[in-house]
Motif scaffolding. Sequence first.
Motif, PDB file in Angstrom:
ATOM      1  N   MET A 235       0.824  -1.203   0.000  1.00 15.50           N
ATOM      2  CA  MET A 235       0.000   0.000   0.000  1.00 15.50           C
ATOM      3  C   MET A 235       0.864   1.263   0.000  1.00 15.50           C
ATOM      4  O   MET A 235       0.539   2.253  -0.664  1.00 15.50           O
ATOM      5  N   ARG A 236       1.961   1.216   0.732  1.00 16.94           N
ATOM      6  CA  ARG A 236       2.856   2.388   0.763  1.00 16.94           C
ATOM      7  C   ARG A 236       3.485   2.633  -0.601  1.00 16.94           C
ATOM      8  O   ARG A 236       3.864   3.760  -0.925  1.00 16.94           O
ATOM      9  N   ARG A 237       3.618   1.574  -1.403  1.00 11.76           N
ATOM     10  CA  ARG A 237       4.199   1.728  -2.739  1.00 11.76           C
ATOM     11  C   ARG A 237       3.115   1.840  -3.811  1.00 11.76           C
ATOM     12  O   ARG A 237       3.385   1.680  -4.999  1.00 11.76           O
ATOM     13  N   ASN A 238       1.864   2.087  -3.355  1.00 19.48           N
ATOM     14  CA  ASN A 238       0.723   2.261  -4.265  1.00 19.48           C
ATOM     15  C   ASN A 238       0.499   1.049  -5.173  1.00 19.48           C
ATOM     16  O   ASN A 238       0.146   1.188  -6.345  1.00 19.48           O
ATOM     17  N   ARG A 239       0.720  -0.131  -4.604  1.00 21.94           N
ATOM     18  CA  ARG A 239       0.457  -1.366  -5.342  1.00 21.94           C
ATOM     19  C   ARG A 239      -0.897  -1.914  -4.912  1.00 21.94           C
ATOM     20  O   ARG A 239      -1.252  -1.885  -3.738  1.00 21.94           O
ATOM     21  N   LYS A 240      -1.660  -2.446  -5.855  1.00 23.81           N
ATOM     22  CA  LYS A 240      -3.006  -2.927  -5.546  1.00 23.81           C
ATOM     23  C   LYS A 240      -2.980  -4.262  -4.812  1.00 23.81           C
ATOM     24  O   LYS A 240      -2.070  -5.056  -4.971  1.00 23.81           O
ATOM     25  N   ILE A 241      -4.018  -4.481  -3.994  1.00 26.85           N
ATOM     26  CA  ILE A 241      -4.252  -5.783  -3.362  1.00 26.85           C
ATOM     27  C   ILE A 241      -5.613  -6.264  -3.836  1.00 26.85           C
ATOM     28  O   ILE A 241      -6.632  -5.611  -3.583  1.00 26.85           O
ATOM     29  N   ILE A 242      -5.615  -7.379  -4.551  1.00 27.08           N
ATOM     30  CA  ILE A 242      -6.869  -7.900  -5.107  1.00 27.08           C
ATOM     31  C   ILE A 242      -7.048  -9.338  -4.655  1.00 27.08           C
ATOM     32  O   ILE A 242      -6.140 -10.164  -4.782  1.00 27.08           O
ATOM     33  N   ASN A 243      -8.219  -9.640  -4.118  1.00 26.08           N
ATOM     34  CA  ASN A 243      -8.539 -10.993  -3.694  1.00 26.08           C
ATOM     35  C   ASN A 243      -9.737 -11.474  -4.516  1.00 26.08           C
ATOM     36  O   ASN A 243     -10.886 -11.135  -4.215  1.00 26.08           O
ATOM     37  N   PRO A 244      -9.518 -12.266  -5.560  1.00 28.28           N
ATOM     38  CA  PRO A 244     -10.618 -12.686  -6.444  1.00 28.28           C
ATOM     39  C   PRO A 244     -11.638 -13.595  -5.773  1.00 28.28           C
ATOM     40  O   PRO A 244     -12.721 -13.804  -6.295  1.00 28.28           O
ATOM     41  N   LYS A 245     -11.297 -14.151  -4.596  1.00 26.64           N
ATOM     42  CA  LYS A 245     -12.219 -15.038  -3.886  1.00 26.64           C
ATOM     43  C   LYS A 245     -12.906 -14.320  -2.721  1.00 26.64           C
ATOM     44  O   LYS A 245     -13.411 -14.980  -1.803  1.00 26.64           O
ATOM     45  N   LEU A 246     -12.943 -13.009  -2.763  1.00 32.13           N
ATOM     46  CA  LEU A 246     -13.431 -12.234  -1.626  1.00 32.13           C
ATOM     47  C   LEU A 246     -14.859 -12.614  -1.235  1.00 32.13           C
ATOM     48  O   LEU A 246     -15.157 -12.842  -0.052  1.00 32.13           O
ATOM     49  N   ASN A 247     -15.770 -12.708  -2.197  1.00 34.77           N
ATOM     50  CA  ASN A 247     -17.182 -12.978  -1.871  1.00 34.77           C
ATOM     51  C   ASN A 247     -17.360 -14.361  -1.251  1.00 34.77           C
ATOM     52  O   ASN A 247     -18.097 -14.520  -0.262  1.00 34.77           O
TER      53      ASN A 247
ATOM     54  N   ASP B  83      -4.953   3.449   4.048  1.00 35.52           N
ATOM     55  CA  ASP B  83      -6.311   3.000   3.732  1.00 35.52           C
ATOM     56  C   ASP B  83      -6.239   1.607   3.104  1.00 35.52           C
ATOM     57  O   ASP B  83      -6.040   1.461   1.904  1.00 35.52           O
ATOM     58  N   MET B  84      -6.377   0.564   3.950  1.00 32.79           N
ATOM     59  CA  MET B  84      -6.280  -0.811   3.457  1.00 32.79           C
ATOM     60  C   MET B  84      -7.575  -1.211   2.750  1.00 32.79           C
ATOM     61  O   MET B  84      -8.671  -0.954   3.265  1.00 32.79           O
ATOM     62  N   PRO B  85      -7.506  -1.857   1.594  1.00 35.03           N
ATOM     63  CA  PRO B  85      -8.721  -2.259   0.865  1.00 35.03           C
ATOM     64  C   PRO B  85      -9.410  -3.432   1.544  1.00 35.03           C
ATOM     65  O   PRO B  85      -8.784  -4.203   2.288  1.00 35.03           O
ATOM     66  N   ILE B  86     -10.686  -3.610   1.250  1.00 39.76           N
ATOM     67  CA  ILE B  86     -11.463  -4.696   1.850  1.00 39.76           C
ATOM     68  C   ILE B  86     -10.936  -6.060   1.405  1.00 39.76           C
ATOM     69  O   ILE B  86     -11.084  -7.058   2.109  1.00 39.76           O
ATOM     70  N   ASP B  87     -10.264  -6.103   0.239  1.00 39.46           N
ATOM     71  CA  ASP B  87      -9.694  -7.371  -0.239  1.00 39.46           C
ATOM     72  C   ASP B  87      -8.715  -7.956   0.781  1.00 39.46           C
ATOM     73  O   ASP B  87      -8.605  -9.176   0.923  1.00 39.46           O
ATOM     74  N   GLU B  88      -7.990  -7.068   1.501  1.00 37.43           N
ATOM     75  CA  GLU B  88      -7.023  -7.532   2.485  1.00 37.43           C
ATOM     76  C   GLU B  88      -7.717  -8.281   3.619  1.00 37.43           C
ATOM     77  O   GLU B  88      -7.159  -9.222   4.184  1.00 37.43           O
ATOM     78  N   ALA B  89      -8.953  -7.876   3.944  1.00 39.56           N
ATOM     79  CA  ALA B  89      -9.704  -8.585   4.986  1.00 39.56           C
ATOM     80  C   ALA B  89      -9.918 -10.040   4.593  1.00 39.56           C
ATOM     81  O   ALA B  89      -9.935 -10.939   5.437  1.00 39.56           O
TER      82      ALA B  89
END
Length: 893
Positions: free
Chosen positions: A479-491, A518-524
């Motif tokens: 996040m500090r390096r502005n890299r995305k976090i994506i979790n395709p199995k989130l739902n 600001d951590m994305p919900i995907d990280e959860a």
Amino acid sequence: MVKRIDLIATKLKELGEFNKEGVSASYIAEELNLNRANVSNDLNKLVNDGKAIKTKGKPTLFIPVLEENVVSEVSTINKFSELNPSLYSAIEQAKAAILYPPNGMNMLLLGETGVGKSTFASLIHRYAIEMKINNLEGPFITFNCADYANNPQLLLGQLFGVKKGAYTGAEADKVGLLEKAEGGILFLDEVHRLPAEGQEMFFTFMDKGVYRRLGETESERHGNVLIITATTEDPNTTLLKTFTRRIPMVITIPTLRARGMEERFNLIKQFMMEESGRLGQSIKVSINSIKAFLFYDCENNVGQLRADIQLACAKAYADFLSNRKDEIKISSLDLPSYIREGLYKEIEHRKLWTKLIDINKRYCIFNKDEQGVIFEERTNDENIYEMLDLRTRELKREGINGIELEAEIERDIGDYFKKYMNDFNDKVDVTNIKNIVEDDVMKVIEEVIMFCEEELGIKLDKKIYYGLAVHISNSIDRMRRNRKIINPKLNSIREEYEKEFNVALDALKIIDIKLDIDMPIDEAGFITMFLSYNYENIKNKQNDVRVIIIAHGVSTATSMADAVNSLLGTKNVIGINAPIEEKPKNILEKTKEYIREHEIKSDILFLVDMGSLTTFGKEIENLFNVKTRTIPLASTLHALEATRKSMIGYSLDEIYRETLEVNNLYDNDILDYEPEEEERKLAIVTVCTTGEGGAKTMKCLLEEKLTFDKNLMEIVPLNFIGKENIYERIEKLKRKYSLVCFAGPFELDVNYPQFMLDDIMEGTCINDIQKLIDVEKTYIKMEETLERQLKNIDGAMVLKDIKKFNINITEALDVNISTNILIGITFHIACMIDRLKEKVIIDEFEGKEDYIKDNFNLYRIVKNACASLNTKYSIIISDDEICCLMNFFNNKI
């Protein structure tokens, strides 16, 4: 002064009398008023030394081992192997040669001058004695062929003996060294100086066990002596091929340059302790002297290192006797200039040096005891400022000034606090994590983990604790390096683990507030996976592969299926007959009906004989949404191989590829899936959540701690996304690599060794991983030996096939076979195939019928594994040979 570890060992014995189930580190720490982390560290050292046992589960308990009940099972050669890991392959080859029935295998040692070939040979002899090998417990005789190279007649007389009157001056019968070595080992150093006549006499002895003294013509002498030879030269140009063919085991001893600094440090300790034993007194060596010995250019290998250490000790002893010093003490100023040069290379190796001995140590004190190395620290009244003052003067004396000096001192301050200030931390022992995670981030991570444990009412397992901590750290870094976090199995994660997911959302808020990100919900979703998998392995939901045979004829397919099922004791293979007069369309409908009726949902391998039957797989795949592969021109041998692999649990593509390799009669143009033929690299797979951060951390840790050739092996990250597709990703990797092991925060349902992240960070599993790598390296080194030895087959090719044979057997038996036994099997099979290609008659196996009857399951497995060798090399491996092979495995089941 009594050492802390000795106090802890005594207290453990005392408490162990009343607590038979074990005592925790915390309890001992309270009893002795010591720091729990220090106690835990010392207890683990006692475990490593065999003085305590550590129980599994939580809390971890320790049980004392009573010394009077301990019987050491560690052989001298195994201890040597632990201290010299670069010699692992050489040692395993030597062990295999010694254990090879009936009387061991002759050996050729290769290596530069001074690498320790003579020492290695004597170590082999000691191993034979410890293992109580019949006919090898006799004397160990050494002979240097170079000593008599200018007088061949005298040389041969020394080795084989002389009959009175054999030549001028032979006034009496003389016993040769070969005769003196009866029932033991004869070591021939510098064997390239042995004349051709002597080599011929030796290969006759190695072939038939007979020889004659010089001058004897009428009678032959019989002997039982194992021959170990050594040379610094290329045996291909200096020795007769007829001689080298009689020496199947060729072992290369690496140079000192190639053996690593830790091994060199162990050698220095060993040689210093040996000199202490000779002098009968302790030897005190300055840290700078140790540095110099560790890093100077030692061109003539181990021999020169030993000689230089002996010279330094002799000088120190002379100073002691002449009262110039009040103890036997070596300082760097006493060393020759070419050794002192090593001091100026110390900065290049600073990271390694800090690992061996930290900056607070001043002297090493050696005595003849095996454990007799004491690192003498600075006195207690020295503080950090005095330490820095001494260190500054030391560096300036070595010519280090300016920016370089400042950088060194800055590192020393960091080392000091890193080493000693952590001892005052009474919280959870996360020292290893803190080495790679920023302090402010670590505090937040500890708060997050504590919050999750309280909310869920659980206590995270250590491996989950480590994994989650490293994962959160890398996620924050992304996040500090502005890299995305994506979790395709989130739902799906949110629906399946609702409680854990809600706790993970609250955990994200703690991170957001504390670190202002600001951590994305995907990280959860990722955090949820850690929380939900606590104490739970990730299981591979994999269906068995079904094998369906379709062949023309009234009963061809069913007969083949019955034969395979009967032989392997299964019902996994199905036969569908295709009478010649029946239309292919009807056969296809019959196949579809069978799949519907039996509700087959698993992958299917079709084995067909010819014609339009080869197209059935694609239609079945489209109709039933199952994965299929089709092999045309199938035989019973194909069906056996495919069924055996499906029983073990191989994937469809693995079964397809390996069944095709039964022979090479097929044109790839008629196959629906082309297997990869190129040599696959080895790979260690690191499993992580984001696919980048955690894997990068583990990769760096492993690359730092392991020794391997990057041309032969890679450390490959595997992106962990969800339960459903992790195993599909592994299957793809298996097509490209030969997998060695897995490393990560979770246990997977795979048939490979697995190592947890916490064990990797603490270094407790590094030796186990290194041994797996070394086993593979041993196979590679065996190729050279086989190329020399075999006359009728290609060494590289047969080694690949025998390795598959070994894997097939061990998987079918579900056993682990030691490296030296695998080497023995490999050489035995290679030589067996070579002999069979020459039509050499094989000796009968005594009691064959009863042996097969008593071990029928093993017989069936070995015979099945031999089938592919029979086909590929156009040989017939008899039941006598199969029984010999069974002997290798019989004591493992």
